[in-house]
Design a protein around this motif. Structure first.
Motif, short mmCIF file in Angstrom:
data_model
loop_
_atom_site.label_atom_id
_atom_site.label_comp_id
_atom_site.label_asym_id
_atom_site.label_seq_id
_atom_site.Cartn_x
_atom_site.Cartn_y
_atom_site.Cartn_z
N VAL A 15 0.86 -1.18 0.00
CA VAL A 15 0.00 0.00 0.00
C VAL A 15 0.90 1.23 0.00
O VAL A 15 1.96 1.23 0.62
CB VAL A 15 -0.95 0.00 1.22
CG1 VAL A 15 -0.19 -0.01 2.52
CG2 VAL A 15 -1.92 1.17 1.17
N LEU A 68 0.65 5.42 0.57
CA LEU A 68 -0.08 6.64 0.93
C LEU A 68 0.74 7.80 0.38
O LEU A 68 1.87 8.03 0.81
CB LEU A 68 -0.23 6.76 2.44
CG LEU A 68 -1.12 5.71 3.14
CD1 LEU A 68 -0.37 4.39 3.35
CD2 LEU A 68 -1.61 6.24 4.48
N GLU A 86 -1.97 -0.96 -3.43
CA GLU A 86 -3.18 -0.17 -3.17
C GLU A 86 -2.74 1.27 -2.97
O GLU A 86 -1.82 1.53 -2.19
CB GLU A 86 -3.90 -0.69 -1.94
CG GLU A 86 -5.15 0.09 -1.60
CD GLU A 86 -5.90 -0.48 -0.41
OE1 GLU A 86 -6.60 0.30 0.29
OE2 GLU A 86 -5.80 -1.69 -0.17
N ILE A 119 -3.48 5.20 -1.86
CA ILE A 119 -4.34 6.04 -1.01
C ILE A 119 -3.82 7.47 -1.06
O ILE A 119 -2.69 7.74 -0.66
CB ILE A 119 -4.36 5.54 0.45
CG1 ILE A 119 -4.82 4.08 0.52
CG2 ILE A 119 -5.26 6.44 1.29
CD1 ILE A 119 -4.78 3.49 1.92
N CYS A 156 -2.86 0.90 8.48
CA CYS A 156 -2.27 0.17 7.36
C CYS A 156 -1.12 -0.73 7.82
O CYS A 156 -0.92 -1.82 7.28
CB CYS A 156 -1.77 1.14 6.29
SG CYS A 156 -3.07 1.90 5.30
#
Length: 259
Positions: free
Chosen positions: A41, A43, A60, A62, A85
Motif C-alpha cells: 500500500v 499513501l 493499493e 491512497i 495500514c
C-alpha cells in the motif's frame, strides 16, 4: 496502556517514509523506487506525479494530499491511517514530495508510529531546493560570495507568530513561497538588502511544466501572480548570472514579472 500492549502483540508490517524528490519520476532514489515496486500500500502526497505512481502499480494507492489553501486530509487522520495500514499490510510506503525530513511533517508521523511499536525506516529524497539549483544551473553557495544557505517556510503552527524571524544567511530558499514571497522581500528590503539582490523563482521544479523567472528583490516585493504548482523562491548574490551564462533558456525561463 492495555490497548497499546495488545497492538504490540499483533504483528505489524513495516512503514517506509520515502522521499519522492522534486517531481520527476526519474529523480527518486533507487532504494525508493525499489520499495515502491515492493509496496502493498502507498499513501501519497498531492505533489506526487502520476508517472511516479506507475512505479507502484501493484500496490493499493491512497491519496492523503495536503495543499495550502485547499481542502486536504488532516494530519491526525493521516497518522491514524498509517497505523491502521501497518497492522493490515506487510510493506507500507508513505510517499512524500521532496525529502521526508524537510517540511514533511515526518516528526508527527514518526511519533504516531513509534507510539504503537511499529517499525519505521526513512528513505531520503532530493529536496526541491537542490533540484531547483540544478535546473537553473545556479549554485546556492559560491566561493567568496555565499558560504551559508537557509531553507525556510513562512507557514507556522497555530501558536506561533504569523511572521517568524527570517534567517540570517547568504542564500535564502523559501519553500511554499508563492503567497509569502512578497512579504519576505519587503522585510529584507527594510533590513537593508540591496534592491537588485538576485531572485530566482521556480514553479513545478523538474516537471514538464517547470517555469523559471529571474527578477530583482525590489520586483519580488510587488508580488507574484498566482501559480499553478508548488513555488520555490531563491534569494541571494550567489544567484546572480555568471558572465557567460545564458539569461533565458528557450522554453524554460522567461523574463518579466508575469509569473
Amino acid at each position: 496502556m492495555a490497548l497499546l500492549e495488545n497492538e504490540v502483540l499483533r504483528q505489524s508490517g513495516k512503514v517506509y517514509l520515502v522521499g519522492a524528490g522534486p517531481g520527476a519520476a526519474d529523480l527518486i532514489t533507487v532504494r525508493g523506487a525499489r520499495l515502491l515496486a515492493q509496496a502493498d500500500v502507498v499513501l501519497y502526497d498531492a505533489l506526487v506525479t502520476p508517472e511516479m505512481l506507475e512505479l507502484c502499480a501493484q500496490a493499493e494507492l491512497i491519496s492523503v494530499g495536503k495543499r495550502s489553501g485547499q481542502r486536504s486530509t488532516a494530519q491526525e487522520a493521516i497518522n491514524a491511517l498509517l497505523v491502521d495500514c501497518a497492522f493490515k499490510f506487510k510493506t507500507v510506503v508513505r510517499l512524500k514530495g521532496g525529502d521526508p525530513m524537510l517540511f514533511g511533517r515526518a516528526d508527527e508521523e514518526l511519533r504516531a508510529l513509534e507510539a504503537h511499536g511499529i517499525a519505521v525506516e526513512i528513505v531520503p529524497g532530493i529536496t526541491t531546493a537542490v533540484a531547483a539549483a540544478a535546473a537553473t544551473k545556479q549554485p546556492l553557495t559560491k566561493r567568496g560570495v555565499a558560504r551559508s544557505v537557509a531553507f525556510f517556510t513562512s507557514s507556522t503552527g497555530p501558536d506561533q507568530p504569523e511572521h517568524p524571524a527570517l534567517p540570517h544567511t547568504d542564500t535564502m530558499v523559501q519553500y511554499m513561497g508563492g503567497r509569502e514571497a512578497a512579504a519576505t522581500a519587503e522585510r529584507l528590503l527594510a533590513q537593508g538588502r540591496p534592491a537588485d539582490t538576485p531572485v530566482v523563482v521556480v514553479e513545478n521544479c523538474s516537471r514538464p511544466d517547470e517555469r523559471i523567472e529571474r527578477l530583482p528583490l525590489s520586483d519580488l516585493a510587488r508580488g507574484l501572480e498566482a501559480a499553478h504548482g508548488p513555488v520555490l523562491v531563491m534569494i541571494g548574490e550567489a544567484l546572480r548570472l555568471r558572465e557567460h551564462q545564458p539569461g533565458l533558456a528557450a522554453g524554460a525561463e522567461r523574463a518579466g514579472r508575469g509569473f
